[in-house]
Design an enzyme around this catalytic site. Structure first.
Site, short mmCIF file in Angstrom:
data_model
loop_
_atom_site.label_atom_id
_atom_site.label_comp_id
_atom_site.label_asym_id
_atom_site.label_seq_id
_atom_site.Cartn_x
_atom_site.Cartn_y
_atom_site.Cartn_z
N GLU A 156 -7.33 -10.45 6.49
CA GLU A 156 -8.49 -10.20 5.63
C GLU A 156 -9.78 -10.76 6.22
OE1 GLU A 156 -7.51 -11.47 1.63
OE2 GLU A 156 -6.41 -9.61 1.27
N CYS A 166 -23.83 -18.25 16.49
CA CYS A 166 -23.98 -16.93 15.87
C CYS A 166 -25.43 -16.47 15.94
CB CYS A 166 -23.48 -16.97 14.42
SG CYS A 166 -21.67 -16.98 14.33
N GLU A 317 -0.41 -5.30 1.25
CA GLU A 317 -0.07 -6.36 0.29
C GLU A 317 -0.26 -5.83 -1.11
OE1 GLU A 317 -2.23 -10.03 0.55
OE2 GLU A 317 -2.12 -10.07 2.73
N PHE A 367 2.17 -20.48 -7.55
CA PHE A 367 2.43 -19.67 -8.75
C PHE A 367 1.97 -18.22 -8.59
CE2 PHE A 367 2.45 -24.02 -10.51
CZ PHE A 367 3.79 -24.02 -10.87
C1 GLA Z 1 -4.71 -12.04 0.07
C2 GLA Z 1 -4.16 -12.72 1.31
C3 GLA Z 1 -2.80 -13.30 1.10
C4 GLA Z 1 -2.67 -13.96 -0.26
C5 GLA Z 1 -3.04 -12.95 -1.32
C6 GLA Z 1 -2.92 -13.49 -2.72
O1 GLA Z 1 -4.45 -10.70 0.02
O2 GLA Z 1 -4.16 -11.90 2.44
O3 GLA Z 1 -2.58 -14.25 2.13
O4 GLA Z 1 -3.50 -15.06 -0.32
O5 GLA Z 1 -4.38 -12.58 -1.14
O6 GLA Z 1 -3.17 -12.50 -3.68
ZN ZN Z 2 -20.89 -19.19 14.01
#
Ligand code: GLA
Ligand code: ZN
Length: 679
Positions: A156, A166, A317, A367
């Site tokens: 992500e 930067c 995901e 959780f």
């Molecule tokens: C993101 C991250 C995961 C996890 C999920 C939780 O998508 O990539 O590592 O933290 O959120 O929802």
């Molecule tokens: Zn930087």
């Protein structure tokens, strides 16, 4: 580009997700149980190593990959593939303490401390060196493993960094962009305003929170630079794992986040082979119906798959149960997970993957839902739903590589969004560019039309209707393309806020929509009125081929001058009462519609139906509560009917209770198979 997301057909859909065996290395019993549980759940893939750097390299220069190899061996013996991530998403403590420049600096110029994740500087040479080493070691260790299906680059990508490295890199980027010509930059950014002129590139600073934020071109270019830096970083990681594994056939992806505003995903997408993304709709919230959440989720799939046309994507995901980071982390109701998974497949995904296989025992996500809960067994509601999803996917396995056929597209562009949000004027809280695009897309979906979501820079061929909501930022090239598209027979629907500025945020002169589009639409937008939530107005349809009822106007209403367009509707109130609010013009062989005010998507249903008809787009006639999709190839087609309403609906003689679905497979040989997916 192959239509197969792994570069080759693998004969099954991928069902799996993030798996963190490194958290359980002292519990071989649990690692063993995991394999059995995966098999029971119909899981055939595990995403490994997403945040494993401190286990791979606990001390600088000391590497441990044996555990990873062992896990991959054991998975592979059990016919479970691995997708392996590069670990740049989080860094070990030793690195931050020894090389503080790897940590990000915020918009006030303050450096972060060690911790959390996703906070590395992309311009730091030390960080590149370190990630270069760990990626190389990783690639050398497991890059030729037979179970390796794909590389997952980082995690992500997001955020931004305002450090000096930067800043310097930004200046270099600008030098290239503006051919080392500072006066050209001054002209494009209109820097004579508020004495913002620069004498040299070395005077340019990023738009710090407490610095120069009044130059729109600078703000926009900083965002483009951040995207460019992420893409460049991803390319570096990709080159590294390819080079040192020697496996150029292993595809790469990076997991994206739908309408994340920090990165222009269209640029990042060019670096990778396959689109993958992480989907966490807020089901059962207190603002909207289940149907609305589902349709928005379908839009998100369309947005993501649109980043690579002609190829399925990956749902990298999702949670089978609950997340832990929303305002209210409500459980998904029975049947939701399976319908949500089917929706992804119906929309063009060839995978259903989770975050996470087994819930972690401690720390921030203990959780967060997972396939296996802390109880550790298969005897849970969530596990059973996952297992049923696995079984469903097995039955649907020959949808692998099939595609959809969209004749309509909605434009969505990240830099347009940035420009709309970044400009003065309008209202602070009602600009709602993504929501507006979603509104049109949802209405098409309700009308039984599968629409793509594409960029103004993408080819328009194959589409009979393009909807361009709030196309505030308009490049000359995009305007030319629209002209050509319409004159060759295409239909476009443009709206208020179209064609105000160019790519450097300079206003188009000579009338909006600029760059020649006012000729295409046959109107000039002279003023735009921003309405308070309590203000009222309406559009009265005066041409009954396009429906009859008045449409409620909200938020924005343009006062337009009609040049040579035909009027379909007029305002009913205020000083612009009786003036045109909805028009069309035949231009060449095509038609250009202009909607001058924001209206409820529901109100424009009939109009849109008429526009679709006129554009020759066949809508699938399905009841309103059914979400419909189709995937096909030369041998078969699949029709997906998802009952997202609160009522029982009968489709092809099959009674579908709420959250139930029907999948109909039709073979080229005329064979028909019905598959009912129950709650
Ligand atoms: C993101 C991250 C995961 C996890 C999920 C939780 O998508 O990539 O590592 O933290 O959120 O929802
Ligand atoms: Zn930087």
């Amino acid at each position: 580009m192959s239509k197969y997301i792994f570069g080759r057909p693998i004969g099954k859909l991928i069902h799996g997700g993030d798996y963190n065996p490194e958290q359980w290395l002292d519990r071989p019993d649990i690692l063993k149980a995991d394999i059995e549980l995966m098999k029971k759940a119909g899981i055939n893939e595990a995403t490994l190593g997403v945040f494993s750097w401190s286990v791979y390299e606990p001390r600088e220069g000391e590497f441990h990959f044996e555990w990873l190899k062992e896990v991959m061996d054991r998975l592979y013996e059990n016919e479970i593939y691995s997708i392996v991530a590069t670990p740049s998403g989080a860094r070990p403590a030793w690195m931050d303490l020894k090389y503080p420049e790897v940590m990000r600096v915020d918009g006030m110029g303050i450096r972060n401390r060690h911790g959390m994740r996703h906070n590395h500087c992309l311009s730091s040479e030390v960080f590149r060196e370190k990630i270069g080493i760990i990626d190389r070691k990783l690639a050398e260790s497991i890059g030729s493993h037979p179970g390796l299906l794909m590389w997952h680059i980082s995690n992500e990508f997001g955020g931004e960094c305002f450090c000096d490295n930067c800043k310097n890199r930004f200046r270099e980027y600008l030098r290239v962009k503006f051919n080392n010509d500072i006066e050209e930059l001054n002209r494009q950014w209109w820097t004579t305003f508020w004495s913002a002129r620069y004498e040299s590139f070395d005077e340019i600073e990023p738009p710090y929170d407490n610095g120069q934020r009044a130059v729109m071109g600078l703000n926009l270019e900083w965002k483009r630079f951040t995207t460019w830096n992420f893409a460049d970083f991803a390319a570096f990681e990709i080159d590294t794992v390819r080079k040192y594994s020697g496996r150029y056939d292993i595809p790469v992806t990076t997991n994206m986040m739908k309408q994340y505003d920090g990165i222009d995903y269209r640029v990042l997408a060019k670096q990778i082979d396959t689109i993958s993304w992480d989907s966490y709709p807020e089901f059962h919230n207190d603002r909207e119906s289940y149907a609305d959440t589902m349709r928005e989720s379908a839009f998100d799939h369309a947005l993501m798959r649109g980043l690579k046309r002609g190829q399925p994507f990956m749902l990298m995901e999702s949670t089978p149960g609950v997340v832990n980071w929303m305002e209210y982390n409500k459980l998904r109701r029975p049947g939701v997970h399976i319908q949500f998974s089917l929706q992804a497949l119906a929309s063009g995904s060839d995978t259903v993957q989770y975050f996470q296989f087994r819930k972690s025992r401690g720390s921030a996500e203990q959780f967060h839902g997972g396939v296996v809960d802390h109880v550790g067994t298969d005897d849970t509601r969530v596990f059973r739903e996952v297992a049923r999803t696995g079984a469903m996917m097995k039955e649907l396995s020959d949808i692998e590589g099939t595609l959809w056929n969209a004749k309509a597209a909605v434009l969505f562009d990240w830099d347009n969004w940035w420009a709309i949000e970044g400009t003065g004027g309008f209202a602070k809280t009602t600009r709602n560019y993504p929501q507006t695009c979603i509104g049109y897309w949802k209405m098409l979906s309700e009308l039984g039309v599968e629409a793509d979501v594409i960029s103004a820079e993408d080819p328009f061929d194959g589409y009979s209707l393009i909807i361009a909501p709030m196309m505030f930022l308009l490049r000359e090239e995009a305007a030319d393309k629209i002209k050509e598209y319409v004159s060759c027979g295409g239909t476009i629907l443009g709206t208020y806020m179209m064609g105000y500025i160019n790519e450097n945020c300079l206003c188009h002169l000579g009338g909006f929509p600029g760059a020649g589009l006012s000729d295409v639409f046959g109107i000039i937008s002279e003023e735009i009125d921003t309405l308070y939530p309590t203000d009222t107005n309406a559009i009265r349809i005066t041409d009954d081929r396009f429906g009859k009822s008045d449409w409620t106007v909200k938020d924005y209403a343009e006062v337009i001058k009609v040049k040579d367009a035909n009027i379909i509707g007029v305002y009913t109130q205020d000083y612009y009462r009786d003036l045109a609010a909805l028009t069309y013009k035949e231009y060449g062989k095509g038609v250009a519609y202009y909607q001058a005010a924001r209206c409820n998507p529901e109100d424009i249903r009939e109009f849109l139906g008429a526009v679709l008809d006129a554009a020759g787009i066949e809508a699938k006639d399905v009841p309103k509560g059914i979400e419909y999709h189709r995937r096909r190839d030369d041998e078969k087609s699949y029709d997906f009917y998802l009952n997202i309403s609160d009522d029982t609906i009968t489709i092809e003689g099959c009674e579908l209770a709420p959250k139930e679905s029907l999948v109909v497979r039709t073979g080229a040989d005329g064979s028909v198979r019905h598959m009912r997916v129950t709650v």
